[in-house]
Design an enzyme around this catalytic site. Structure first.
Site, PDB file in Angstrom:
ATOM      1  N   ARG A  14       0.770  -1.181  -0.070  1.00  0.00           N
ATOM      2  CA  ARG A  14       0.134   0.127  -0.038  1.00  0.00           C
ATOM      3  C   ARG A  14       1.052   1.314   0.103  1.00  0.00           C
ATOM      4  NH1 ARG A  14      -3.487  -1.454   5.031  1.00  0.00           N
ATOM      5  NH2 ARG A  14      -1.217  -1.838   5.556  1.00  0.00           N
ATOM      6  N   HIS A  37       8.273 -23.629   3.896  1.00  0.00           N
ATOM      7  CA  HIS A  37       9.952 -23.553   3.284  1.00  0.00           C
ATOM      8  C   HIS A  37      10.671 -24.966   3.805  1.00  0.00           C
ATOM      9  CE1 HIS A  37      10.622 -21.820   7.302  1.00  0.00           C
ATOM     10  NE2 HIS A  37      11.799 -22.102   7.144  1.00  0.00           N
ATOM     11  N   LYS A  97      14.433 -27.006   2.136  1.00  0.00           N
ATOM     12  CA  LYS A  97      15.626 -27.121   2.854  1.00  0.00           C
ATOM     13  C   LYS A  97      16.548 -28.461   2.183  1.00  0.00           C
ATOM     14  CE  LYS A  97      14.648 -25.027   7.254  1.00  0.00           C
ATOM     15  NZ  LYS A  97      15.549 -24.160   7.536  1.00  0.00           N
ATOM     16  N   GLU A 110      14.743 -23.270  18.287  1.00  0.00           N
ATOM     17  CA  GLU A 110      15.198 -21.983  18.116  1.00  0.00           C
ATOM     18  C   GLU A 110      15.678 -21.184  19.173  1.00  0.00           C
ATOM     19  OE1 GLU A 110      12.939 -20.278  14.695  1.00  0.00           O
ATOM     20  OE2 GLU A 110      11.384 -20.925  15.942  1.00  0.00           O
ATOM     21  N   ASP A 121       2.249 -22.465  14.505  1.00  0.00           N
ATOM     22  CA  ASP A 121       3.399 -21.964  13.912  1.00  0.00           C
ATOM     23  C   ASP A 121       4.234 -22.923  13.116  1.00  0.00           C
ATOM     24  OD1 ASP A 121       4.723 -19.529  12.972  1.00  0.00           O
ATOM     25  OD2 ASP A 121       6.294 -20.084  14.295  1.00  0.00           O
ATOM     26  N   HIS A 170       5.599 -27.582   9.400  1.00  0.00           N
ATOM     27  CA  HIS A 170       7.038 -28.005   9.386  1.00  0.00           C
ATOM     28  C   HIS A 170       7.333 -29.267   9.957  1.00  0.00           C
ATOM     29  CE1 HIS A 170       7.438 -24.027   7.886  1.00  0.00           C
ATOM     30  NE2 HIS A 170       7.787 -23.454   9.143  1.00  0.00           N
ATOM     31  N   LYS A 208      10.716 -21.852  21.088  1.00  0.00           N
ATOM     32  CA  LYS A 208      11.809 -20.663  20.995  1.00  0.00           C
ATOM     33  C   LYS A 208      12.474 -20.237  22.092  1.00  0.00           C
ATOM     34  CE  LYS A 208       9.248 -18.391  17.364  1.00  0.00           C
ATOM     35  NZ  LYS A 208      10.090 -18.424  16.289  1.00  0.00           N
TER      36      LYS A 208
HETATM   37  P1  NDP Z   1       4.834  -8.084   7.165  1.00  0.00           P
HETATM   38  O1  NDP Z   1       3.830  -7.636   8.161  1.00  0.00           O
HETATM   39  O2  NDP Z   1       6.186  -7.908   7.709  1.00  0.00           O
HETATM   40  O3  NDP Z   1       4.410  -7.650   5.715  1.00  0.00           O
HETATM   41  C1  NDP Z   1       3.178  -7.610   5.368  1.00  0.00           C
HETATM   42  C2  NDP Z   1       3.180  -6.927   3.732  1.00  0.00           C
HETATM   43  O4  NDP Z   1       1.945  -6.818   3.417  1.00  0.00           O
HETATM   44  C3  NDP Z   1       3.761  -5.161   4.008  1.00  0.00           C
HETATM   45  O5  NDP Z   1       4.569  -5.326   2.698  1.00  0.00           O
HETATM   46  C4  NDP Z   1       2.461  -4.396   3.830  1.00  0.00           C
HETATM   47  O6  NDP Z   1       2.802  -3.198   3.480  1.00  0.00           O
HETATM   48  C5  NDP Z   1       1.744  -5.432   3.044  1.00  0.00           C
HETATM   49  N1  NDP Z   1       0.205  -5.184   3.253  1.00  0.00           N
HETATM   50  C6  NDP Z   1      -0.499  -5.079   4.409  1.00  0.00           C
HETATM   51  N2  NDP Z   1      -1.877  -4.902   3.917  1.00  0.00           N
HETATM   52  C7  NDP Z   1      -1.977  -4.639   2.736  1.00  0.00           C
HETATM   53  C8  NDP Z   1      -3.002  -4.444   1.630  1.00  0.00           C
HETATM   54  N3  NDP Z   1      -4.162  -4.336   2.099  1.00  0.00           N
HETATM   55  N4  NDP Z   1      -2.679  -4.385   0.478  1.00  0.00           N
HETATM   56  C9  NDP Z   1      -1.212  -4.459  -0.005  1.00  0.00           C
HETATM   57  N5  NDP Z   1      -0.238  -5.052   0.786  1.00  0.00           N
HETATM   58  C10 NDP Z   1      -0.518  -4.974   2.056  1.00  0.00           C
HETATM   59  O7  NDP Z   1       4.423  -9.744   7.217  1.00  0.00           O
HETATM   60  P2  NDP Z   1       5.470 -10.932   6.726  1.00  0.00           P
HETATM   61  O8  NDP Z   1       6.313 -10.506   5.581  1.00  0.00           O
HETATM   62  O9  NDP Z   1       6.205 -11.384   7.942  1.00  0.00           O
HETATM   63  O10 NDP Z   1       4.416 -12.097   6.322  1.00  0.00           O
HETATM   64  C11 NDP Z   1       3.761 -12.182   5.268  1.00  0.00           C
HETATM   65  C12 NDP Z   1       3.027 -13.494   4.981  1.00  0.00           C
HETATM   66  O11 NDP Z   1       3.961 -14.726   5.332  1.00  0.00           O
HETATM   67  C13 NDP Z   1       2.202 -13.843   6.406  1.00  0.00           C
HETATM   68  O12 NDP Z   1       1.151 -14.519   5.745  1.00  0.00           O
HETATM   69  C14 NDP Z   1       2.953 -14.560   7.261  1.00  0.00           C
HETATM   70  O13 NDP Z   1       2.222 -15.431   8.024  1.00  0.00           O
HETATM   71  C15 NDP Z   1       3.738 -15.600   6.042  1.00  0.00           C
HETATM   72  N6  NDP Z   1       5.212 -15.883   6.633  1.00  0.00           N
HETATM   73  C16 NDP Z   1       6.015 -14.909   7.075  1.00  0.00           C
HETATM   74  C17 NDP Z   1       7.475 -15.301   7.286  1.00  0.00           C
HETATM   75  C18 NDP Z   1       8.404 -14.725   7.814  1.00  0.00           C
HETATM   76  O14 NDP Z   1       9.711 -15.089   8.218  1.00  0.00           O
HETATM   77  N7  NDP Z   1       8.139 -13.041   7.697  1.00  0.00           N
HETATM   78  C19 NDP Z   1       7.657 -17.024   7.460  1.00  0.00           C
HETATM   79  C20 NDP Z   1       6.601 -17.820   7.185  1.00  0.00           C
HETATM   80  C21 NDP Z   1       5.324 -17.258   6.518  1.00  0.00           C
HETATM   81  P3  NDP Z   1       1.789  -1.932   3.409  1.00  0.00           P
HETATM   82  O15 NDP Z   1       1.353  -1.935   4.687  1.00  0.00           O
HETATM   83  O16 NDP Z   1       2.704  -0.858   3.113  1.00  0.00           O
HETATM   84  O17 NDP Z   1       0.609  -2.272   2.506  1.00  0.00           O
HETATM   85  C1  BG6 Z   2       8.579 -20.158  10.198  1.00  0.00           C
HETATM   86  C2  BG6 Z   2       7.981 -19.647  11.616  1.00  0.00           C
HETATM   87  O1  BG6 Z   2       7.694 -20.766   9.432  1.00  0.00           O
HETATM   88  O2  BG6 Z   2       9.731 -20.774  10.486  1.00  0.00           O
HETATM   89  C3  BG6 Z   2       8.717 -18.915  12.325  1.00  0.00           C
HETATM   90  O3  BG6 Z   2       6.614 -18.886  11.292  1.00  0.00           O
HETATM   91  C4  BG6 Z   2      10.141 -19.823  12.618  1.00  0.00           C
HETATM   92  O4  BG6 Z   2       8.366 -18.662  13.576  1.00  0.00           O
HETATM   93  C5  BG6 Z   2      10.778 -20.083  11.191  1.00  0.00           C
HETATM   94  O5  BG6 Z   2      10.988 -18.831  13.226  1.00  0.00           O
HETATM   95  C6  BG6 Z   2      11.661 -21.175  11.498  1.00  0.00           C
HETATM   96  O6  BG6 Z   2      12.554 -21.297  10.142  1.00  0.00           O
HETATM   97  P1  BG6 Z   2      14.084 -21.766  10.044  1.00  0.00           P
HETATM   98  O7  BG6 Z   2      14.261 -22.017   8.508  1.00  0.00           O
HETATM   99  O8  BG6 Z   2      14.880 -20.486  10.513  1.00  0.00           O
HETATM  100  O9  BG6 Z   2      14.309 -23.072  10.798  1.00  0.00           O
END
Ligand code: NDP
Ligand code: BG6
Length: 491
Positions: A50, A179, A183, A217, A236, A241, A340
């Site tokens: 956004r 993911h 691995k 972790e 989670d 996993h 964790k």
């Molecule tokens: P974040 O909260 O860091 O990022 C969310 C992103 O979505 C931002 O870029 C935000 O930008 C965007 N966003 C939110 N609302 C909207 C909208 N209405 N329209 C367009 N863009 C939007 O989340 P993560 O990156 O951590 O996680 C993303 C997904 O991946 C989730 O489903 C999470 O569960 C999954 N996931 C994440 C992992 C991780 O390591 N981070 C690991 C495994 C799964 P903006 O607010 O500017 O729109």
């Molecule tokens: C993600 C979980 O799917 O896997 C996290 O949401 C976790 O909570 C991560 O930390 C662990 O992944 P890895 O590859 O670092 O073992």
């Protein structure tokens, strides 16, 4: 779409491009594939979120992310010049139908290449994004949609997401990421089992006593407290996993190394899992939450403080005794453990064999330890088989356990690619082998749900453990009640 050398032409749209997943994992993985020469000159990457962001600022954000998250020495100025030119940004709110017209203008709609929609946003957006893509006519035959875990928070929400996505994209165009399946060492489980004749004949209840799976972790919840506090360790880590690892260890040999053949066998394992309900949740599971302590010598706050919710009852540690009700595994428990703020980041699978049936070494009976196969997933990826050996020297016969060690780093000196590098290229290649099929995700939720319901019915709070310890003492009690111990010496 793909040339014979294995490089690819594609457009990838990363919804949520400014978020943690995109910056920490996806952009570095795409960069590394570009460095490996796998991206065709016309491959393009569109970041969407956004926040209004000029192109130059998105590129600067990407450069900063690469600087932070690439492995040491992996940044290359020439590759960056090429990669940067592929990056574009579109301010788009996934909830605004009119924003999809802007996306349509950017896309190449003639399907001369693969189009990947990577949904790195909260799962509540998965259905709406697919609906809007469909309404805008962007559900192209060359499109693939990538969904991140978690797919929902229970089986009803998972089904709702799968229905909404499935109404627009047929199953073969949907790639659900876990993911762990990307691995190297996890894929190696299949090589270990099915490319060696040694193990399969002993891979059953007659020879194996039990299996331990630990994903430990040392980090806390980092910046993801908002998500994690709604989720907890069971949703989670275990629902996805750990259950995927369990499937790879326990499944029957598939008829071929093909996506559906492998996924059919994994599904049968999930369907054979004994349901743990309200009656046995207290004896077959333990849940914990870390309190303040020290990890790697540094003081860390407790979980409740970290997420700023003193009353939170979310678990950050869980042990489950899983049982598979089929001929191969009846009576062989699989102890799953994850948490964790444990002392180390370490994931491993321990296959504990039964003791020898009859001892012929008088006086050495206490020294004879049953064999154990330890598969180290991370770090120090490798396999060790713990065997009994004679201690060298004259005189009486003394026995000691000694490991046969295979270190992947020493044997294969190539860099171990990150899981996302492999998985992103598999999406482009259209290879769904390492992705979860819809029925697998739903079957995993069916097993997890009664545990969650059992915990709710019990009403107990998770047991506290000090950050930097191996979890609450009840976790030790659970396995010791069965006359077994956790494999703590990880080598
Ligand atoms: P974040 O909260 O860091 O990022 C969310 C992103 O979505 C931002 O870029 C935000 O930008 C965007 N966003 C939110 N609302 C909207 C909208 N209405 N329209 C367009 N863009 C939007 O989340 P993560 O990156 O951590 O996680 C993303 C997904 O991946 C989730 O489903 C999470 O569960 C999954 N996931 C994440 C992992 C991780 O390591 N981070 C690991 C495994 C799964 P903006 O607010 O500017 O729109
Ligand atoms: C993600 C979980 O799917 O896997 C996290 O949401 C976790 O909570 C991560 O930390 C662990 O992944 P890895 O590859 O670092 O073992």
């Amino acid at each position: 779409m793909a040339n014979p050398g294995g490089s690819f032409s594609f457009d990838i749209v990363v919804f949520g491009a400014t978020g943690d997943l995109s910056l920490r994992k996806l952009l570095p993985a795409l960069f590394l594939r570009d460095a490996a020469g796998q991206l065709e000159p016309d491959a393009r990457i569109l970041g969407a979120a956004r926040q209004p962001l000029p192109q130059a600022e998105f590129r600067a954000l990407a450069a900063q992310a690469l600087d932070r998250h690439l492995p040491a020495g992996a940044f290359d100025k020439d590759v960056w010049a090429r990669f940067e030119a592929r990056l574009e940004y579109l301010a788009l709110d996934v909830e605004q139908p009119e924003d999809y017209a802007k996306l349509a203008k950017w896309l190449r709609l003639d399907c001369g290449q693969v189009t990947v929609y990577y949904l790195a946003v909260a799962p509540r957006f998965f259905g709406p994004i697919c609906r809007q893509l469909g309404a805008a006519g962007l559900n192209l035959p060359c499109a693939r949609v990538v969904l991140e875990k978690p797919i929902g928070k229970d089986s009803a929400s998972a089904k709702a997401i799968n229905d909404a996505v499935g109404a627009v994209f047929p199953e073969e165009q949907v790639f659900r990421i876990d993911h762990y399946l990307g691995k190297e060492t996890v894929q190696n489980l299949m090589a270990l089992r099915f490319a060696n004749s040694l193990f399969e004949p002993i891979w059953h209840r007659g020879v194996i006593d039990h299996v331990q799976m630990t994903v430990a972790e040392n980090i806390g919840v980092e910046k993801r407290g908002g998500y994690y506090d709604q989720s907890g360790a069971l949703r989670d880590m275990v629902q996805n996993h750990l259950l995927q690892l369990l499937c790879l260890v326990a499944m029957e040999p598939p008829v071929a190394f093909e996506a559906d053949a492998v996924r059919d066998e994994k599904l049968k394992v999930l369907q054979a899992l004994h349901r743990i309900g309200e009656r046995d949740v207290a004896i077959k599971t333990v849940r914990g939450q870390y309190s303040a302590g020290a990890v790697n010598g540094g003081a860390v706050p407790g979980y409740a403080e970290e997420v700023e919710r003193p009353e939170t009852s979310t678990e950050t540690f869980v042990v489950v005794k899983a049982e598979i009700e089929n001929w191969r595994w009846a009576g062989v428990p699989f102890y799953l453990r994850t948490g964790k703020r444990l002392p180390q980041r370490r994931s491993e699978i321990v296959i504990q064999f039964r003791p020898v049936p009859h001892l012929i070494f008088p006086g050495a009976s206490r020294d004879v330890v049953a064999n154990r196969l330890v598969i180290r997933l991370q770090p120090d990826e490798g396999i060790s088989l713990h065997m009994m050996a004679k201690v060298p020297g004259p005189g009486g016969l003394r026995l000691r356990q000694a490991p046969l060690n295979l270190s992947f780093a020493e044997t294969f000196q190539d860099r171990q690619p990150d899981a996302y590098e492999r998985l992103l290229m598999d999406v482009v290649r259209g290879n769904p082998m390492l992705f979860m099929r819809r029925d697998e995700v739903e079957a995993a939720w069916h097993w997890v749900e009664p545990i969650l319901a059992g915990w709710d019915a019990q009403g107990d709070a998770p047991k506290h453990y000090t950050a930097g310890s191996w979890g609450p003492s009840a976790a030790i009690g659970l396995i010791e009640r069965d006359g077994r111990t956790w494999h703590e010496d990880m080598r």
